[in-house]
Design a protein around this motif. Sequence first.
Motif, mmCIF file in Angstrom:
data_model
loop_
_atom_site.group_PDB
_atom_site.id
_atom_site.type_symbol
_atom_site.label_atom_id
_atom_site.label_comp_id
_atom_site.label_asym_id
_atom_site.label_seq_id
_atom_site.Cartn_x
_atom_site.Cartn_y
_atom_site.Cartn_z
ATOM 1 N N ASN A 10 6.838 0.846 13.172
ATOM 2 C CA ASN A 10 8.154 0.244 13.402
ATOM 3 C C ASN A 10 9.285 1.005 12.726
ATOM 4 O O ASN A 10 10.437 0.595 12.794
ATOM 5 N N GLN A 11 8.946 2.098 12.030
ATOM 6 C CA GLN A 11 9.926 2.957 11.359
ATOM 7 C C GLN A 11 10.849 2.164 10.447
ATOM 8 O O GLN A 11 12.075 2.227 10.567
ATOM 9 N N GLN A 12 10.240 1.401 9.517
ATOM 10 C CA GLN A 12 11.045 0.634 8.574
ATOM 11 C C GLN A 12 10.365 0.553 7.214
ATOM 12 O O GLN A 12 9.158 0.685 7.102
ATOM 13 N N VAL A 13 11.179 0.341 6.200
ATOM 14 C CA VAL A 13 10.681 0.145 4.847
ATOM 15 C C VAL A 13 10.175 -1.287 4.745
ATOM 16 O O VAL A 13 10.859 -2.225 5.151
ATOM 17 N N THR A 14 8.958 -1.470 4.204
ATOM 18 C CA THR A 14 8.402 -2.814 4.072
ATOM 19 C C THR A 14 8.238 -3.246 2.617
ATOM 20 O O THR A 14 8.042 -4.420 2.345
ATOM 21 N N GLY A 15 8.305 -2.298 1.686
ATOM 22 C CA GLY A 15 8.144 -2.674 0.286
ATOM 23 C C GLY A 15 8.626 -1.594 -0.655
ATOM 24 O O GLY A 15 8.814 -0.438 -0.260
ATOM 25 N N LEU A 16 8.845 -1.982 -1.899
ATOM 26 C CA LEU A 16 9.224 -1.049 -2.954
ATOM 27 C C LEU A 16 8.177 -1.114 -4.053
ATOM 28 O O LEU A 16 7.841 -2.196 -4.536
ATOM 29 N N ALA A 17 7.660 0.046 -4.441
ATOM 30 C CA ALA A 17 6.729 0.141 -5.561
ATOM 31 C C ALA A 17 7.556 0.389 -6.816
ATOM 32 O O ALA A 17 8.306 1.367 -6.886
ATOM 33 N N LEU A 18 7.449 -0.530 -7.773
ATOM 34 C CA LEU A 18 8.229 -0.430 -9.002
ATOM 35 C C LEU A 18 7.338 -0.056 -10.175
ATOM 36 O O LEU A 18 6.188 -0.475 -10.260
ATOM 37 N N HIS A 19 7.904 0.730 -11.103
ATOM 38 C CA HIS A 19 7.248 1.025 -12.368
ATOM 39 C C HIS A 19 8.310 0.882 -13.453
ATOM 40 O O HIS A 19 9.408 0.421 -13.180
ATOM 41 N N GLU A 20 7.988 1.253 -14.682
ATOM 42 C CA GLU A 20 8.916 1.055 -15.804
ATOM 43 C C GLU A 20 9.411 -0.394 -15.804
ATOM 44 O O GLU A 20 10.599 -0.673 -15.905
ATOM 45 N N LEU A 21 8.463 -1.316 -15.684
ATOM 46 C CA LEU A 21 8.780 -2.732 -15.516
ATOM 47 C C LEU A 21 9.349 -3.365 -16.778
ATOM 48 O O LEU A 21 9.030 -2.955 -17.890
ATOM 49 N N ASN A 22 10.152 -4.398 -16.570
ATOM 50 C CA ASN A 22 10.675 -5.205 -17.669
ATOM 51 C C ASN A 22 9.498 -5.998 -18.245
ATOM 52 O O ASN A 22 8.967 -6.892 -17.581
ATOM 53 N N PRO A 23 9.084 -5.696 -19.487
ATOM 54 C CA PRO A 23 7.906 -6.365 -20.045
ATOM 55 C C PRO A 23 8.080 -7.875 -20.214
ATOM 56 O O PRO A 23 7.113 -8.627 -20.154
ATOM 57 N N GLU A 24 9.307 -8.331 -20.394
ATOM 58 C CA GLU A 24 9.541 -9.772 -20.541
ATOM 59 C C GLU A 24 9.266 -10.516 -19.238
ATOM 60 O O GLU A 24 8.812 -11.650 -19.253
ATOM 61 N N LEU A 25 9.528 -9.888 -18.110
ATOM 62 C CA LEU A 25 9.297 -10.536 -16.813
ATOM 63 C C LEU A 25 7.833 -10.521 -16.407
ATOM 64 O O LEU A 25 7.349 -11.462 -15.794
ATOM 65 N N PHE A 26 7.127 -9.424 -16.717
ATOM 66 C CA PHE A 26 5.794 -9.231 -16.164
ATOM 67 C C PHE A 26 4.662 -9.409 -17.159
ATOM 68 O O PHE A 26 3.509 -9.222 -16.804
ATOM 69 N N SER A 27 4.966 -9.785 -18.374
ATOM 70 C CA SER A 27 3.926 -10.019 -19.371
ATOM 71 C C SER A 27 2.959 -11.082 -18.856
ATOM 72 O O SER A 27 3.361 -12.155 -18.424
ATOM 73 N N GLY A 28 1.676 -10.762 -18.855
ATOM 74 C CA GLY A 28 0.670 -11.707 -18.369
ATOM 75 C C GLY A 28 0.423 -11.630 -16.872
ATOM 76 O O GLY A 28 -0.467 -12.292 -16.361
ATOM 77 N N TYR A 29 1.190 -10.828 -16.156
ATOM 78 C CA TYR A 29 1.022 -10.729 -14.705
ATOM 79 C C TYR A 29 0.417 -9.405 -14.262
ATOM 80 O O TYR A 29 -0.308 -9.358 -13.288
ATOM 81 N N VAL A 30 0.765 -8.305 -14.921
ATOM 82 C CA VAL A 30 0.342 -6.999 -14.423
ATOM 83 C C VAL A 30 -0.870 -6.430 -15.144
ATOM 84 O O VAL A 30 -1.481 -5.506 -14.633
ATOM 85 N N GLY A 31 -1.225 -6.926 -16.303
ATOM 86 C CA GLY A 31 -2.401 -6.434 -17.019
ATOM 87 C C GLY A 31 -2.338 -4.936 -17.216
ATOM 88 O O GLY A 31 -1.373 -4.413 -17.751
ATOM 89 N N ASP A 32 -3.360 -4.221 -16.739
ATOM 90 C CA ASP A 32 -3.422 -2.767 -16.897
ATOM 91 C C ASP A 32 -2.768 -2.018 -15.740
ATOM 92 O O ASP A 32 -2.796 -0.796 -15.697
ATOM 93 N N SER A 33 -2.188 -2.726 -14.789
ATOM 94 C CA SER A 33 -1.541 -2.074 -13.647
ATOM 95 C C SER A 33 -0.323 -1.294 -14.106
ATOM 96 O O SER A 33 0.331 -1.643 -15.068
#
Length: 98
Positions: A36-59
């Motif tokens: 469909n020639q469209q963007v479907t998602g964004l891969a993020l890194h350098e995450l805010n640790p306060e937002l993702f603590s307990g969610y991302v583990g070793d990812s």
Amino acid sequence: METTSEEITALVGREVYSNNGVFVGEVEDVRLDLDNQQVTGLALHELNPELFSGYVGDSRGVLIPYRWVRSVGDVVLINDIIERLRPREEEGADEVVV
């Protein structure tokens, strides 16, 4: 939304903030639907640790649906990510993929 390849590659490295002004992470890559020639998602890194603590583990990052993007400029604004996060036992279609 029409985008060119130059616009897509320009997303990489941009900081991502919630619409409430909270830093979420940085765009590392984009997920494309080539048929469909469209963007479907964004891969993020350098995450805010306060937002993702307990969610991302070793990812190293998360993949968020592009439909959450509200606007793209010097930074990328997305819908409030905190409202979207929920414990794994409540997983659903709109959850952040880690």
